[in-house]
Design a protein around this motif. Structure first.
Motif, PDB file in Angstrom:
ATOM      1  N   ALA A  67      -1.049   4.035   0.955  1.00  4.62           N
ATOM      2  CA  ALA A  67      -2.045   4.856   1.652  1.00  4.62           C
ATOM      3  C   ALA A  67      -1.485   5.318   2.988  1.00  4.62           C
ATOM      4  O   ALA A  67      -1.524   4.592   3.975  1.00  4.62           O
ATOM      5  CB  ALA A  67      -3.338   4.069   1.841  1.00  4.62           C
TER       6      ALA A  67
ATOM      7  N   GLU B 280      -8.490   3.642  -0.954  1.00  4.49           N
ATOM      8  CA  GLU B 280      -8.010   2.285  -1.227  1.00  4.49           C
ATOM      9  C   GLU B 280      -9.097   1.259  -0.929  1.00  4.49           C
ATOM     10  O   GLU B 280      -9.305   0.308  -1.698  1.00  4.49           O
ATOM     11  CB  GLU B 280      -6.764   2.022  -0.388  1.00  4.49           C
TER      12      GLU B 280
ATOM     13  N   SER C 215       0.830  -1.200   0.000  1.00 10.06           N
ATOM     14  CA  SER C 215       0.000   0.000   0.000  1.00 10.06           C
ATOM     15  C   SER C 215       0.863   1.248   0.000  1.00 10.06           C
ATOM     16  O   SER C 215       1.988   1.239   0.494  1.00 10.06           O
ATOM     17  CB  SER C 215      -0.897   0.000   1.252  1.00 10.06           C
TER      18      SER C 215
ATOM     19  N   THR D 214     -11.024  -1.895  -3.254  1.00  9.62           N
ATOM     20  CA  THR D 214     -10.680  -3.294  -3.036  1.00  9.62           C
ATOM     21  C   THR D 214     -11.911  -4.168  -2.934  1.00  9.62           C
ATOM     22  O   THR D 214     -12.994  -3.715  -2.556  1.00  9.62           O
ATOM     23  CB  THR D 214      -9.836  -3.455  -1.745  1.00  9.62           C
TER      24      THR D 214
ATOM     25  N   ASP E  79      -6.384   8.511   2.117  1.00  7.07           N
ATOM     26  CA  ASP E  79      -5.841   7.528   1.181  1.00  7.07           C
ATOM     27  C   ASP E  79      -6.364   6.125   1.473  1.00  7.07           C
ATOM     28  O   ASP E  79      -6.647   5.352   0.556  1.00  7.07           O
ATOM     29  CB  ASP E  79      -4.312   7.519   1.249  1.00  7.07           C
TER      30      ASP E  79
END
Length: 301
Positions: free
Chosen positions: A260, A269, A258, A273, A265
């Protein structure tokens, strides 16, 4: 007449606070499970809101496997000091050392030993109601749980022996020997948790955000390289940008690649997902389709 409609997060917050207050009104000796993970952090935040300006009227309980992330333990201790909480710790290493628990030969993860440590703490401190941060979207056995889950005198869970909760009416009365597990976050999702963290400015342990970490890959999962999980042949350590979606025993908690590095962020994300947090980050849940349900039947949270 002016009407006011609560937003989604406000409704979830109000529901959770109502549940916490109802349980405390009925229970003689409640406690709150606290791992330092995001769900338990949000749950504690709600408990603080439920009783402010008075202090939280019950202790928090941490089941310590001895294989915790150092960042999480440091965070736990900061939270306890900041809010002047009473911390109870049930230590798996101490129970192994004094003979109350036996670590299976060849075993690396101590997650399976958490159940005995939890039940030991419940009996020792005479806890009759435990708050937990379980959510129904986490895993299929979690989805079977009532908001107030009745356990027998051995702390065991039978999904067929649970009370109806029609129209969000909760029955917290217990027969002699029964225990209660309360899940005020039942109707929250992982995304709700993160949106609430963002809206309320709640601090979380730093490993929930992208950071450079030495990891190695095993069975498609990235594990933190450290003293508790020996690497096998061909499992070479490397440094990657990762974060953790869930927090637990280091030996079975996987990271995800990641970038993020902020709450904003992470939310972006998560929206993209399709993999659940436990599917992505818990090796012990991959062993069996009924792994969590089996543990819950034995007394685990």
């Amino acid at each position: 007449m002016t009407t006011y409609q609560l937003g989604q997060l406000q409704s979830l917050e109000a529901e959770a606070i109502h549940i916490i207050r109802e349980v405390v009104a009925e229970a003689r000796n409640p406690a709150l499970m606290f791992s330092g993970g995001k769900d338990s952090v949000v749950l504690l935040h709600l408990a603080i809101l439920a009783f402010r300006p008075a202090p939280v009227p019950f202790p928090i309980l941490h089941v310590d496997t001895g294989h915790n992330f150092a960042e999480v333990l440091a965070f736990r201790d900061r939270v306890v000091a900041r809010h002047r909480l009473r911390l109870l710790v049930s230590s798996v290493p101490e129970m192994i050392e004094d003979g109350r628990l036996r670590e299976p030969a060849g075993s690396v993860s101590r997650n399976q030993l958490q159940t005995s440590a939890l039940l030991d703490a419940v009996n020792k401190h005479r806890i009759d109601a435990l708050f937990g941060g379980g959510r129904r979207d986490e895993e299929k056995s979690r989805a079977k749980e009532r908001v107030l889950s009745v356990r027998d005198e051995f702390g065991q869970w039978d999904p067929k022996d649970q009370r109806p909760e029609l129209w969000s009416n909760y029955n917290g009365l217990l027969d002699h020997g029964q225990q209660l597990r309360a899940f005020p976050l039942s109707n929250w999702t992982e995304l709700d948790i993160w949106r609430y963290v963002q809206e309320r400015g709640i601090e979380l342990p730093p490993l929930y955000y992208a950071h450079q970490r030495t990891v190695f890959e095993r069975d498609g999962m990235l594990f933190s390289d450290g003293p508790y999980l020996p690497r096998g042949d061909g499992e070479q350590p490397r440094t990657e940008s990762v974060r953790f979606r869930t927090v637990g025993d280091m030996t079975c908690t996987g990271a995800v690649r990641s970038s993020a590095a902020s709450v904003h962020d992470v939310i972006a994300e998560l929206r993209a997902t399709r993999c659940s947090e436990r599917g992505a980050g818990r090796a012990d849940d991959r062993i069996s389709d009924t792994a969590m349900e089996d543990r819950k039947r034995e007394g685990y949270f």
